[in-house]
Structures are given as structure tokens and as C-alpha cells.
Design an enzyme around this catalytic site. Sequence first.
Site: not given
Lengths: 303, 303
Positions: B11, B33-34, B87, B165
Site C-alpha cells: 500500500i 521498514s524492515r 485505516k 478489513d
Amino acid sequence: MKIALVGIGKIALDQHVPALAASPDWDLTATVSRSGQVPGVLAFHDIDTMLAAHPEICAISLCLPPVPRFAAAVAVLRAGRHLMLEKPPGATLSEVHVLRDMAAAQGLTIFATWHSRMAQGVAAARDWLAGRTIREGRITWREDIRKWHPGQDWILDAGGMGVFDPGINALSILTAILPEPVHLQGADLDVPANRQAPIAARLQLSQGITADLDFRQQGPQTWDIRIVTDDGTLVLRNGGNILQIDDRPVTGGDSIMQEYPALYDRMARLVRQGASDVDLAPMVLVADAFTSGRRHAVDPFEF
Amino acid sequence: MKIALVGIGKIALDQHVPALAASPDWDLTATVSRSGQVPGVLAFHDIDTMLAAHPEICAISLCLPPVPRFAAAVAVLRAGRHLMLEKPPGATLSEVHVLRDMAAAQGLTIFATWHSRMAQGVAAARDWLAGRTIREGRITWREDIRKWHPGQDWILDAGGMGVFDPGINALSILTAILPEPVHLQGADLDVPANRQAPIAARLQLSQGITADLDFRQQGPQTWDIRIVTDDGTLVLRNGGNILQIDDRPVTGGDSIMQEYPALYDRMARLVRQGASDVDLAPMVLVADAFTSGRRHAVDPFEF
């Protein structure tokens, strides 16, 4: 002030009626119930008939179970009367939001009661915790569903909340006494294979607080909250009615009979001030447990 | 204004990065971020390191899944930065209440985004419904979990919300366009025998509105909302992006690519105004469905 009581079951007869009889503020003028009634008080079967016949009744107290409560609450507010709700104030959060907004739009009082917050040790516990730092805490709320809710299948059905029906009393105390808001971090829900709602639950809350809720307790019943701080340990026993600090008794007693008189006293003050009191924090924690909790199937349960 | 993006997954790359690249308000200065990164942008693995190294970054946008999001959000607010949340804004209502109160106490902006509210037909739908009386409504939200969330076991696990979701996008539109607040009256949840969260749900809402949410759709995907009023029928298709009134096209198009630019535009305005936007109505309806809904065991599901 004249008041009517809707839903004449065990909690109404055990708590609401004696509290109103002793109140300097309220006159119990009418009841509404399918079958129950109170000697010497006008009895109706239908809330709309009662509301239309008695415009002098300025407030209505609802003791119905959560699911049928909403329609009655809407009728009360539409008729321009103040509204007092037993705990929990609804079957869902969104319906209580609707009631709160309706009351606010009309300048009516709405009081979502939490009777356990009126237990004898709660105010002193809140005062003692103010300014202290919480290290950890433990709620132990274990009671026998067969003793307190014999044959009440609805309590383990969808919407009945299961062990959160008593457990929300513990959460109502916890959210009243902690200096900082608490949030849910995890939950395990034990659901009997033949039921919808949990019969036991274990919660992990922030501030190092855990809760052990169980509806299958036999023998002694336990309604305890223990909070360890940087400056001593607080224990509330008997549903908030006995307060001990560092193992020394501070205040309280066994009786829970002052909780409902305190609720009606507060309702009278809210009406006179034109104020409302709708704190949904205990109900939000329960909704969070249902939303994010992990379900475990356990043995079928029969009453 | 300099901004950092935390959680560089699908996303973020599909929507957030292009929206920020085109924004006149924002400069994407760092990512956390990983494993993911954005070419030409400073990459960090740890949010605290990034916050300490770049005090000039005034806002952080979190694209993490709900469960790990809370700890990152607390770190952002503790570091005195404005916060934008994908969200749903958290795994539980109580944790979002904590974030809202933290931001308010520090005068920081918090924006709980609902990207579907920025779809092309939503504002016009709200304007058209204002003043009209709702007779009934129907949400049909059917998509293929294997297409949109391949192998994402977490979405059907506890806290993953399952079909809510995507379904919360429909509820975010519904609660934005209706003239009066809606509340949940009943819910049926289909839960695969080997999972925790529902793969399908049917909701009964007030105002005669029903919702059919299903994650098992194959073939054409459906994201429609139909509202019948006393003065015509409104249909929103394609996730709010196409608006039809009485079967005539009014506005919109197939593209969803304007949703995230509109979110970042609103975030910039909120920061400049010193304001916040945390509307939890869609999440409350989901929590209500989990709390009061009836669960039905359905076939086990494997990706």
C-alpha cells in the site's frame, strides 16, 4: 421528582425499589413490566401508554436486559423525559452513541450507570492512587453463573456478553480509579462449544494489568482488584466494597446496599444541573476484547 | 513540510509514495521498514533512530498493519511529531483513544484516515442525501481475499478483522454520507473452522440498511452502496468512485488514484490549522459486530 421504573425483575426488586423508597429526591410513581409489579405503585405493561398517561413523571430508569433496552430508551427520550440506564448501557456502543446524541439535542439528562463505581472503597481507592505510579495490577473476578443467573441462556448467547456481564463491573471500577487511561493489549476468550459468548476470559491491559474473569467458580466467590504501585499496594475486595492498603483495612464493609442509593442521588443531581454522565470506557474495553481476542473452544455448558 | 513513511509494503508503494511525490505540501524525507525502501529516500530500519536523527521531519505516516502500529504511534507522539494513520487506526478502540488524548495533550495533529471517504463520488453523495429521508440501503462488498491479500494469514487471525478489513471501507463511506448516525442492530459472522476472524458477514443496521460483506468472491469484484430515499435512489459503485442517481451517472470514474493525494492534502491542512481528525464511527460499528454478532462455523479456509 416523579420517576418510573421499567423492567421489574430481580435487580429492580432487590436494589432499585429499596433505593427509591429511601430516596429524599425521588417518588416511584409507576412501573412498566410484562409481569412484575411493586405493591402500591401504578403498574403498566406498555411504556408508551405510561409515558402518555403521566406527563408529570420526569425521569425513567430502565432495568431491562441490554437487547430490548434501546427501543425503550428511544421512547423515553422522544417523550422528553430524563433517562437512567442499568449497566451495560446498551447492546452496542453505536446505539449508546445515538442515545447520548438524542439526549444532548433535547437538553435531557442521560445517566449510564455503573453501580460498582459506587461501592464503598472506590472513591478512596481513586484518591489514594492519584499521583502514584502503577507497577502492575490484577483483576480476579470469579463467580458462579448458576448461582447469579440461573437458567438465563441469553447471557451466553450472542449479545449477552457472557463473563463480561459481571466482568464489566471490574472494568468500571478499574477505569474509575486509575490515574491514567488503560487500553487492551490482548485477550483470550473461552467459549463453550454450544454457546456464543465467553464463559471465561483473560485480559492483558496496559500498565501491566491483567484480568482473570471466570463464570465457572464454585465455592467462595471472588471480586478482587489488586494494584501494586511505587508506594504501596492497594486491594479492593468484594466488588469494590472493602479497601485495604498494604494489607491494612482502610474503609468499607460487606454490604453492597449503598450502591443504588448513590446512583439515584447522582441522577437527581444530574437532572437538577441539566448535566449527563455517559462514560463508555468499560464497554469499549469489552468491545475491544471481542474484536481482537483469541477464542478457544471449551466444554459445552448447561445450566 | 518534511514527512517520513513507516512500513514500506504494497500500500505504501502503490499509493502513499506516488501521492507524496506529487504533493505540493510534502517532501518524503525518510522511510522506516524492515526490508522495503524507496529509491532516492533515506532508509531506516528503526523508528526511534530515524526520529532522533531527523528532528526536521515534522510528520510521520504509518502504513503498518494494525497490531504493530500502536507502539510506533506512541514513539511518534512522544517525539513531538504529527501523526497520520492508515485505516483502521488501531487494533482496538481503547488504544486509539490513548493516541487521541496524547496528541491533544501535546497540541499535535493526529489524522485517522479513511481513504475510501476520498473516493470521487463520496462528497457528492453526501450532499445529495442531505435533507432527504432514507428508506433503506444495501452495502454489497465482495472481493477475493486471495487476490488482494495473498498468503496474509494475519488478516484472518485474532485482531486481523477478517472481512471487516475491506468492509470497514464501506462503513467509512456510509458513516460519511448519511445525514443521521447509523447504529448496529444485528450481525451474522461466518468464521472458517480453522481461523479466528470472519470471512463473511451480514449486518443489520438502523435506517433499514443491510450489509453483505464477503471475502470469498471470485470473478467480478463488487464494492457497491445503494441508498433508497423518499426522493430517488443513489448508487455508489467501485468503492465510492462512481456515483449514479436514479440510474444516471453523476460523477466519478474508475480510478482510485486520487484518494491518497486527497488524504495528504487534508493532512497538510490539519497540520497548518493545528487541528486533528479522529472519527471512529466505522471502527465502532465493526467492534459492535464482533461484540453482539452471532458466529457461524463455515468451511476451513486455506490461501
